[in-house]
Each structure stands twice: as structure tokens, then as C-alpha cells.
Design a protein around this motif. Structure first.
Motif, short mmCIF file in Angstrom:
data_model
loop_
_atom_site.label_atom_id
_atom_site.label_comp_id
_atom_site.label_asym_id
_atom_site.label_seq_id
_atom_site.Cartn_x
_atom_site.Cartn_y
_atom_site.Cartn_z
N LEU A 1 6.08 1.71 -10.59
CA LEU A 1 6.13 1.46 -9.15
C LEU A 1 4.76 0.98 -8.65
O LEU A 1 4.66 0.03 -7.86
N MET A 2 3.69 1.64 -9.14
CA MET A 2 2.35 1.24 -8.72
C MET A 2 2.04 -0.18 -9.18
O MET A 2 1.48 -0.99 -8.42
N LEU A 3 2.43 -0.49 -10.41
CA LEU A 3 2.20 -1.82 -10.95
C LEU A 3 2.93 -2.87 -10.09
O LEU A 3 2.38 -3.93 -9.78
N ILE B 1 -6.23 7.48 -0.53
CA ILE B 1 -5.89 6.08 -0.83
C ILE B 1 -5.32 5.39 0.41
O ILE B 1 -5.72 4.27 0.76
N VAL B 2 -4.40 6.08 1.09
CA VAL B 2 -3.79 5.48 2.29
C VAL B 2 -4.85 5.25 3.35
O VAL B 2 -4.86 4.21 4.04
N ALA B 3 -5.80 6.20 3.49
CA ALA B 3 -6.86 6.03 4.48
C ALA B 3 -7.70 4.80 4.16
O ALA B 3 -8.04 4.02 5.06
N ILE B 4 -7.99 4.62 2.85
CA ILE B 4 -8.78 3.43 2.47
C ILE B 4 -8.02 2.16 2.82
O ILE B 4 -8.57 1.21 3.39
N PHE B 5 -6.71 2.14 2.53
CA PHE B 5 -5.91 0.95 2.82
C PHE B 5 -5.89 0.67 4.32
O PHE B 5 -6.06 -0.48 4.76
N VAL B 6 -5.69 1.73 5.11
CA VAL B 6 -5.60 1.53 6.56
C VAL B 6 -6.92 1.02 7.11
O VAL B 6 -6.96 0.08 7.90
N ALA C 1 0.83 -1.21 0.00
CA ALA C 1 0.00 0.00 0.00
C ALA C 1 0.86 1.25 0.00
O ALA C 1 0.59 2.21 -0.73
N LEU C 2 1.93 1.24 0.81
CA LEU C 2 2.78 2.42 0.86
C LEU C 2 3.47 2.66 -0.47
O LEU C 2 3.60 3.79 -0.94
#
Lengths: 128, 168
Positions: free
Chosen positions: A65-67, B104-109, A40-41
Motif C-alpha cells: 500500500l505504501m509503495l 508523518i501526516v504532520a510533515i505532509f500537511v 499521503a493518506l
């Protein structure tokens, strides 16, 4: 935090900030979540690059990078679910990504020949 | 355990190198970004090895760090890109970037918090070695495999067409 897991993590190590206490609570046993957090990061980093950088090539690298972060998530799911189909999927993704990179870079070269620039803000001929 | 420590080291390396691809404080040169992307991909191949995906780790190094990055470097050299001059970063763009990445990070968390802990899962045994994956590719996934080969051919033809001097 309503979730019991997090409450437990906070209660066990109250003197530490919560990501660290959570890690200690999990006794640093690396599981699926750890790989998903890395993925995710990495995805967020790639997205940040695509949105903020203005150089076409660097944007394209951020896209790679996203891929790759998606690939990492697929491989870790495949490993922790004991299902190798995910890895075959990643194999196909890598192949398609290679083809995509070739075509995309050819497009960038063709664009550069016409405009003498690889900067996104110079490519505004389709702007209203 | 050794593999756990190795995971933390490789994950940290992947994220640091990935950050340096996107925002290098020392250089705006695309070549630097490409080099750090190679390092990111190699440390990610290490993560694949930790996940027992040996074939994919090898493919990752061969295809990404080898072929794709050579292509990138080749294009960077071909275009003869100068050091990116510091243009004023638009505030709207920066705000949009930070907001969307934060979302996006909030959704992942949130989704990670909503999952059940995986501690009681049985220990994983899937090993993605070349023999197993090759058998799968040539039995269950034979048709996709052939289609991908056609896709590569199409991409090759397209690239040759696109890189001709006079596009018609």
C-alpha cells in the motif's frame, strides 16, 4: 494560520470546518494537491498497518500500500509537470516491486516451514 | 466537472478500501485484507486513468491486481492461515504507531501548506500512452530496462532456491 491561502479559505466560508472550506475555496478544481493528499493518506494508512498489525502477510500488504501511494504521487507529479520520466520511473518501481514481492513471499514461506507461524511476535530468535 | 467528481469518488474508494486492508472491523482474515488490497489497487488504476497514465493503469491492474495478488493469495492458501486469534494489542506498539503516523501526516500537511497554489500552472498535456512510454523505454531507458530484466531473472532464481524443501 499564517499562510494567506488558508486565511482566505477560512474567510470565504467561515461557517464550515476548515478542510471543507479549503476545498470550496479551491472551487473543487482537482489539482496536484488533491492527488498528493490522497497519496499521503494512503501512505499513512500503510505505515499504520505495518506498525500495528502483527501478521507478516498483512504487514507485507500494508507495505505494498505504501509503495502504491508513492507511485500515485509520482504519476501525479509527472502529469502536472508535463514530464513523462516520472511514469517510466513508476513502471520500474512496479517491476521491482513484483520481484520484491516474489522474494519476500518465498522468505515468508521458508520461515513458516521452520517456525509454523506467520506471527511477528513468534519470531524472536534474534532478540537479545 | 465530471472528472472532478470521478476523482473524489475514486479517491474515497481508494482510501476506504485501503483502511479496510489495514483495519477491518469485521474480519481479521488475511484473505479479506488481500481482497480489499485488490480493490484498492483497481480504484488506484482509475486514478491513474484520470491522470492520463493509461499504460500504467493497465500495468497496475495486470501486474498488481493480477500477478502480485494471486501470489499473495496463493501463499495465504499454502500456509493455511487460520483466523488471526485476538492477541492483546500492546499499548506501546499502538502508541508508537499512532505517534509515528501522526508525525508523518504532520510533515505532509506542513509541506503541502508551504507549497504555492498550482492554479496558475498551464493545463497539463502529458499523456502516458503505450506508444510514448514504449518509445522512452527503448531509447532513453534502454539500459535500466535490460537491468530490470536481469533483476527479474535473479528474483526468479532466488525464489526457486528459497522455496526448496531443504535449504543448504
Amino acid at each position: 494560520m499564517a499562510d494567506g491561502r488558508w486565511g482566505c479559505a477560512l474567510g470565504a466560508f467561515p461557517h464550515l470546518p476548515f478542510p471543507i472550506s479549503y476545498l470550496l475555496y479551491k472551487k473543487m478544481n482537482v489539482g496536484l494537491e488533491h492527488y498528493l493528499v490522497v497519496s499521503a493518506l494512503l501512505f499513512a494508512l500503510g505505515l499504520l498497518g505495518v506498525i500495528t498489525r502483527r501478521n507478516l502477510l498483512v504487514m507485507y500488504m500494508s507495505l505494498e500500500l505504501m509503495l502504491n501511494s508513492a507511485n500515485l504521487a509520482l504519476v501525479s507529479f509527472s502529469r502536472f509537470n508535463d514530464n513523462l520520466n516520472g511514469q517510466v520511473m513508476v513502471f520500474f518501481i512496479i517491476t521491482v516491486a513484483a520481484a520484491e514481492v516474489a522474494v519476500g513471499l518465498a522468505l515468508i514461506v521458508a520461515l513458516y516451514r521452520k517456525r509454523q507461524s506467520a506471527h511477528v511476535e513468534d519470531l524472536t530468535s534474534m532478540k537479545l | 466537472m465530471a472528472t472532478d467528481i470521478l476523482f473524489y469518488v475514486l479517491a474515497a474508494l481508494t482510501l476506504i478500501f485501503g483502511a479496510l486492508v489495514v483495519a477491518n472491523p469485521f474480519s481479521r482474515n488475511p484473505v479479506t485484507s488481500a481482497m480489499f488490497l485488490v480493490l484498492t489497487i483497481i480504484s488506484m488504476a482509475g486514478l491513474f486513468v484520470l491522470l492520463h497514465a493509461f499504460f500504467l493503469a493497465a500495468v497496475q491492474v495486470l501486474v498488481y491486481a493480477g500477478a502480485v495478488m494471486v501470489l499473495f493469495l496463493f501463499v495465504i492458501m499454502l500456509l493455511d492461515l487460520k483466523e488471526e486469534e485476538r492477541r492483546k494489542i500492546k499499548l506501546t506498539g499502538l502508541v508508537a504507531g499512532v505517534v509515528s503516523v501522526g508525525a508523518i501526516v504532520a510533515i505532509f500537511v506542513r509541506s503541502l501548506l508551504a507549497t504555492k497554489p498550482s492554479e496558475n500552472l498551464p493545463a497539463p498535456t502529458a499523456v502516458g500512452d503505450t506508444a510514448t512510454l514504449g518509445k522512452m523505454l527503448f531509447t532513453n531507458y534502454l539500459l535500466p530496462f535490460e537491468i530490470v530484466s536481469i533483476l527479474l531473472l535473479v528474483a526468479m532464481v532466488g525464489v526457486i532456491l528459497l522455496s526448496k524443501k531443504d535449504l543448504k
